[in-house]
Design an enzyme around this catalytic site. Structure first.
Site, PDB file in Angstrom:
ATOM      1  N   ASP A  81      -5.748 -54.520 -39.575  1.00  0.00           N
ATOM      2  CA  ASP A  81      -5.427 -53.686 -38.417  1.00  0.00           C
ATOM      3  C   ASP A  81      -4.052 -54.039 -37.845  1.00  0.00           C
ATOM      4  O   ASP A  81      -3.702 -55.215 -37.702  1.00  0.00           O
ATOM      5  CB  ASP A  81      -6.519 -53.905 -37.342  1.00  0.00           C
ATOM      6  N   HIS A  82      -3.289 -53.013 -37.514  1.00  0.00           N
ATOM      7  CA  HIS A  82      -1.996 -53.172 -36.832  1.00  0.00           C
ATOM      8  C   HIS A  82      -1.052 -54.171 -37.481  1.00  0.00           C
ATOM      9  O   HIS A  82      -0.460 -55.018 -36.789  1.00  0.00           O
ATOM     10  CB  HIS A  82      -2.208 -53.581 -35.363  1.00  0.00           C
ATOM     11  N   ASP A 103       1.724 -50.398 -39.076  1.00  0.00           N
ATOM     12  CA  ASP A 103       2.045 -49.887 -37.746  1.00  0.00           C
ATOM     13  C   ASP A 103       3.557 -49.888 -37.537  1.00  0.00           C
ATOM     14  O   ASP A 103       4.149 -50.894 -37.142  1.00  0.00           O
ATOM     15  CB  ASP A 103       1.337 -50.751 -36.690  1.00  0.00           C
ATOM     16  N   GLU A 133       0.605 -45.102 -38.004  1.00  0.00           N
ATOM     17  CA  GLU A 133       0.506 -44.806 -36.562  1.00  0.00           C
ATOM     18  C   GLU A 133       1.748 -44.081 -36.083  1.00  0.00           C
ATOM     19  O   GLU A 133       2.873 -44.423 -36.452  1.00  0.00           O
ATOM     20  CB  GLU A 133       0.317 -46.087 -35.739  1.00  0.00           C
ATOM     21  N   GLY A 178      -7.756 -52.512 -24.901  1.00  0.00           N
ATOM     22  CA  GLY A 178      -8.285 -53.439 -23.896  1.00  0.00           C
ATOM     23  C   GLY A 178      -8.896 -52.741 -22.700  1.00  0.00           C
ATOM     24  O   GLY A 178      -9.057 -51.518 -22.677  1.00  0.00           O
ATOM     25  N   GLY A 207     -10.917 -48.156 -28.378  1.00  0.00           N
ATOM     26  CA  GLY A 207     -12.306 -47.716 -28.204  1.00  0.00           C
ATOM     27  C   GLY A 207     -13.047 -48.348 -27.040  1.00  0.00           C
ATOM     28  O   GLY A 207     -13.983 -47.744 -26.503  1.00  0.00           O
ATOM     29  N   THR A 208     -12.619 -49.531 -26.605  1.00  0.00           N
ATOM     30  CA  THR A 208     -13.315 -50.216 -25.507  1.00  0.00           C
ATOM     31  C   THR A 208     -13.332 -49.388 -24.221  1.00  0.00           C
ATOM     32  O   THR A 208     -14.347 -49.338 -23.531  1.00  0.00           O
ATOM     33  CB  THR A 208     -12.644 -51.590 -25.245  1.00  0.00           C
ATOM     34  N   ASN A 227     -11.523 -47.246 -33.379  1.00  0.00           N
ATOM     35  CA  ASN A 227     -11.364 -48.698 -33.379  1.00  0.00           C
ATOM     36  C   ASN A 227     -11.892 -49.292 -32.072  1.00  0.00           C
ATOM     37  O   ASN A 227     -11.508 -48.841 -30.984  1.00  0.00           O
ATOM     38  CB  ASN A 227      -9.880 -49.063 -33.484  1.00  0.00           C
TER      39      ASN A 227
END
Ligand code: 13P
Length: 281
Positions: A81-82, A103, A133, A178, A207-208, A227
């Site tokens: 990821d990233h 990314d 991205e 976050g 997604g949080t 994500n």
């Protein structure tokens, strides 16, 4: 193997379904995610951020996920990821990752295209899925002054898609990594315009902090992967701290984790249900 991941995500976009990707750090949070996914009989994506791979190597992360084959009832797709590094993406591809994200969103469009193209070229023969991205995901150290700083332009999305050829694309439409003080305002109109312009599965980051109804709305518009990270690792750290603090001198990892793991599992299950509403009675 990963050809089938790209195919799965294309099918998901067509069926208005979505694969959940969870940022994991070690065997304990991965274990919690695997048990939660079993409860709904779902495959999932285990995503490692670069610091996790730098500390443990992509090879060990691959072996760790392989070790869960007898625990997870469905496929676990391993994803980098990233990564802002083309070389790290190549390393992950060499070590058997199913999917990598390059990314280049903080670079110029030209440089983003060049970086993405380099990873796509390398990934092709290994059949590894490549995520690009465009636009920016806010939060953490990403400072934006205006909408133009983060909102993906349709023209840029089309250029990156046509000139670099990624399999899936993360698009900046207002979400943030976050916890945020207020729910992010998602630009659904822009998401729809992007979805009309490119056929590939789209990815929603942050997604949080996204409300359940917004997750569902985004899936209907072409988001085929979401994500989810902070809610998992913050639960993991907070609950571990709580347990260790009860008797620091006698804190013994397996006993602590025995308490913590079901709590992380519960949080993951809650997010899996938000993504897979059709499975919830
Ligand atoms: P959150 O940490 O906000 O869940 O976002 C995770 C993410 O988008 C990882 O790429």
């Amino acid at each position: 193997m990963s050809q089938s991941l790209t195919a799965l995500l294309k099918n998901y976009r067509a069926q208005q379904r979505c694969l959940a990707g969870f940022n994991i750090n070690d065997i304990y949070d991965l274990h919690a995610v695997a048990l939660a996914a079993n409860e709904l009989d779902l495959p999932f994506m285990a995503m490692t951020y670069p610091p996790v791979t730098q500390l443990n190597t992509t090879r060990l992360c691959r072996k760790m996920v392989d070790g869960f084959e007898h625990i997870a009832n469905n496929k676990i797709y391993l994803h980098l990821d990233h990564s802002t590094s083309v070389d790290l993406c190549k390393q992950a591809i060499d070590d058997g990752y199913d999917s990598v994200m390059i990314d280049g969103s903080h670079q110029s469009l030209k440089e983003n295209i060049a970086m993405t193209r380099a990873v796509v070229d390398y990934a092709r023969s290994a059949n590894v899925t490549v995520e690009a991205e465009i636009g920016k995901i806010m939060g953490r150290d990403v400072v934006v002054k205006s909408e133009d700083d983060y909102l993906a332009s349709v023209a840029d999305v089309v250029s990156l898609y046509q000139e670099a050829g990624p399999d899936i694309m993360a698009v900046g439409i207002g979400t943030a990594h976050g916890f945020t003080t207020s729910a992010p305002k998602i630009h659904f109109k822009r998401l729809q315009e992007i979805a009309n312009a490119v056929a590939c599965p789209l990815v929603l980051h942050g997604g949080t902090g996204i409300a359940d109804e917004d997750i569902q709305k985004a899936i209907k518009m072409g988001i085929a992967k979401i994500n989810i990270g902070t809610i998992v690792h913050s639960t993991y750290m907070r609950e571990t701290h709580k347990e260790i603090s009860k008797d620091i001198a006698n804190a013994y990892p397996p006993l602590i984790m025995q308490e913590v793991l079901p709590r992380v599992q519960a949080v993951v299950l809650d997010r899996l249900k938000a993504v897979n509403k059709h499975l919830v009675k």
